[in-house]
Design a protein around this motif. Structure first.
Motif, PDB file in Angstrom:
ATOM      1  N   LYS A 112       1.092  -1.109  -0.303  1.00 23.85           N
ATOM      2  CA  LYS A 112      -0.016   0.139   0.127  1.00 23.85           C
ATOM      3  C   LYS A 112       1.030   1.370   0.080  1.00 23.85           C
ATOM      4  CE  LYS A 112      -4.231  -2.498   2.138  1.00 23.85           C
ATOM      5  NZ  LYS A 112      -3.263  -3.458   2.679  1.00 23.85           N
ATOM      6  N   SER A 113       2.421   1.198  -0.787  1.00 25.93           N
ATOM      7  CA  SER A 113       3.223   1.935  -0.941  1.00 25.93           C
ATOM      8  C   SER A 113       3.651   2.440  -2.494  1.00 25.93           C
ATOM      9  CB  SER A 113       3.989   2.539  -0.019  1.00 25.93           C
ATOM     10  OG  SER A 113       5.122   3.232  -0.696  1.00 25.93           O
ATOM     11  N   PHE A 114       3.181   3.883  -3.082  1.00 28.32           N
ATOM     12  CA  PHE A 114       4.817   3.710  -4.094  1.00 28.32           C
ATOM     13  C   PHE A 114       6.152   3.663  -4.055  1.00 28.32           C
ATOM     14  CE2 PHE A 114       0.453   4.971  -5.417  1.00 28.32           C
ATOM     15  CZ  PHE A 114      -0.420   4.705  -6.733  1.00 28.32           C
ATOM     16  N   TYR A 115       6.340   3.453  -3.146  1.00 29.61           N
ATOM     17  CA  TYR A 115       7.497   3.327  -2.686  1.00 29.61           C
ATOM     18  C   TYR A 115       8.052   1.741  -1.898  1.00 29.61           C
ATOM     19  CZ  TYR A 115      12.835   3.570  -0.609  1.00 29.61           C
ATOM     20  OH  TYR A 115      13.564   2.998   0.176  1.00 29.61           O
ATOM     21  N   ILE A 116       8.978   1.629  -3.274  1.00 32.15           N
ATOM     22  CA  ILE A 116       9.233  -0.753  -2.970  1.00 32.15           C
ATOM     23  C   ILE A 116      10.129  -0.017  -2.558  1.00 32.15           C
ATOM     24  CG2 ILE A 116       8.804  -2.521  -4.374  1.00 32.15           C
ATOM     25  CD1 ILE A 116       6.129  -1.071  -3.598  1.00 32.15           C
TER      26      ILE A 116
END
Length: 496
Positions: A130-134
């Motif tokens: 649930k985040s665009f930072y991977i």
């Protein structure tokens, strides 16, 4: 956990963002750091493979797409830690491949499947976290097992397609023609019939051993080394610029290596930078010796450029590929001396069943000739495989497995005003109807006489109605299906 508001720069570059750390789920900080390094090196190798692909046909500036793809590859190498740059690069590659379909080379379609796998893994992790930072390490560990499966599938079909009468026929076998061409160009091996025959079996044995060895941890390094040497030599065949295929395989082999290889690359890189800095400081101290060394170095480099320019037309093969591949192999051999104490990596363990989509599609793509679908871009390159016209030369798979009838609907060209179709007629070849129809609709020849289903027909452009069968189209079929011309009888000669 509440998510803070981000500036545009933070959102776009992911600087200073760390909502979660995959370090908490790994065995040690050392392994996590090594995996981060491995991710960056893979991005560089993957970008380099695309540059070798474009070099094969001087495609760096053919159109805007190729120019942007070149620029994005260089940008990714300059900063391999950037997820944005990776996404831009793989998006441009997939767009370029999509525009060229169905005429896409075998390694380039595999390249596209790998990029789709990376993109799907990224989307999967976005949903999961649930985040665009991977986290880069988690992204690597998500797509790497899937890509390994895809490489194994490629090797499976590279061998399986060759199990046919044509490949074992010394008069037509691509293994024989490859060796003859290489010997004629470099003239360093005998061309006896015995050696040419042995090369058929040698090719099959090597291409079988490579995937078998790399599947198991104890034999993996031996398998990778065998594959590196095999594809190193293959890249020098004058039939084609196979360094595009070899560089792609080199990058995918990297995903099978342990972190010791990545660490060795990084160590040598740091030593090179240190030596470069020391040499620069020394040369900046002006004296006669330094001036002479600097001047002679420039003259020597210019001399080498002159020699290589005269000796080789394909400098990408004989200069850049040689330097890249030998460096890769030497560093890999040096890294083999140091085995990791504990490597708990599961080679083919995947995170979720939904991620098997593209490995399955890679496998189904290889099955295409036996299902009655396309014969090109199905990893059957230079295999002498024949499955068209209700006839097959494969030792194992019968024609009855063709659940689609596209390959059974064939056309014999009698004559035509179109140069390609006239050449097909003169050579006695036949075409799958879909291939024939697409060519006619695209090139609109003034006339063509052909035989289909035993009926001789003539197409005249000036008299043809828009409802004529040769002027019809199916976007999906035309975009996904490509067929080669084939001889109606006898073993097929070596062709792509």
């Amino acid at each position: 956990m509440s998510i803070p508001l981000l500036s545009f720069k933070q959102a776009f570059t992911a600087q200073g963002i760390n909502y979660y750390s995959f370090l908490n789920e790994t065995t040690s900080p050392e392994k996590y750091a090594s995996s981060q390094l491995k991710y960056k090196i893979f991005c560089c190798l993957w970008a380099i493979a695309s540059i070798f692909h474009m070099a094969n046909f001087n495609g760096f500036s053919i159109n805007l797409t190729f120019f942007l793809l070149t620029a994005s590859a260089i940008g990714l190498m300059a900063k391999p830690s950037s997820t944005v740059r990776l996404l831009i690069f793989i998006s441009l590659q997939m767009y370029q491949a999509a525009t060229d379909m169905p005429r896409v080379s075998n390694h380039w379609i595999l390249y596209t499947f790998v990029n789709l796998t990376i993109l799907q893994s990224y989307v999967y992790l976005i949903i999961k976290r649930k985040s665009f930072y991977i986290d880069k390490v988690e992204l690597l560990e998500t797509f790497a097992p899937l890509v390994r499966m895809e490489l194994i599938a490629l090797y499976f079909f590279a061998v399986f397609h060759k199990l046919n009468a044509g490949f074992f026929n010394t008069e037509n076998s691509c293994a024989v023609e490859f060796l003859m061409l290489q010997n004629n160009y470099y003239n360093f091996l005998p061309s006896s019939k015995t050696l040419l025959t042995l090369n058929i079996y040698f090719t099959l044995v090597v291409e079988t051993l490579i995937p078998l060895l790399i599947c198991f941890r104890k034999t993996r390094y031996a398998g990778i080394l065998l594959g590196l040497l095999f594809h190193l030599v293959l890249a020098y065949n004058p039939l084609n610029g196979f360094y595009d295929f070899s560089s792609t395989v080199f990058a995918l082999y990297f995903l099978f290596t342990s972190n010791s290889f990545s660490n060795k690359i990084h160590t040598l890189y740091l030593k090179t930078i240190q030596r470069k800095s020391a040499l620069k400081k020394r040369l900046l101290q002006f004296n006669i010796v330094n001036f002479a060394v600097f001047s002679l170095s420039i003259l020597f480099v210019l001399f080498l450029i002159n020699v290589y320019t005269r000796a080789f037309q394909d400098y990408f093969r004989h200069v850049l590929w040689t330097a890249y591949s030998l460096t890769f192999i030497i560093v890999f051999v040096l890294s083999m001396r140091k085995k990791e104490k504990s490597d708990n990596t599961r080679t083919f363990t995947f995170a979720h069943y939904s991620l098997l989509l593209f490995p399955v599609l890679v496998f189904l793509n290889g099955l295409s000739p036996y299902l009655g679908l396309k014969t090109e871009s199905s990893y059957a390159m230079f295999s002498n495989l024949r499955t068209e016209g209700g006839i097959t030369n494969h030792f194992i798979v019968p024609v009855s497995t063709q659940i689609f009838d596209y390959q059974k609907d064939v056309v014999q060209v009698v004559s035509s005003s179109d140069p390609f179709l006239q050449e097909v007629a003169q050579e006695g070849k036949m075409l799958v109807f879909l291939h024939f129809r697409k060519h006619v609709r695209k090139n609109l020849p003034a006339n063509v006489t052909y035989i289909r289903n035993g009926v001789k027909q003539t197409f005249e452009l000036s008299k043809a109605a828009h409802t004529h069968e040769l002027l019809q189209s199916s976007y999906l079929l035309d975009k996904t299906m490509e067929f080669r011309a084939f001889h109606p009888s006898g073993e097929p000669p070596c062709s792509h």
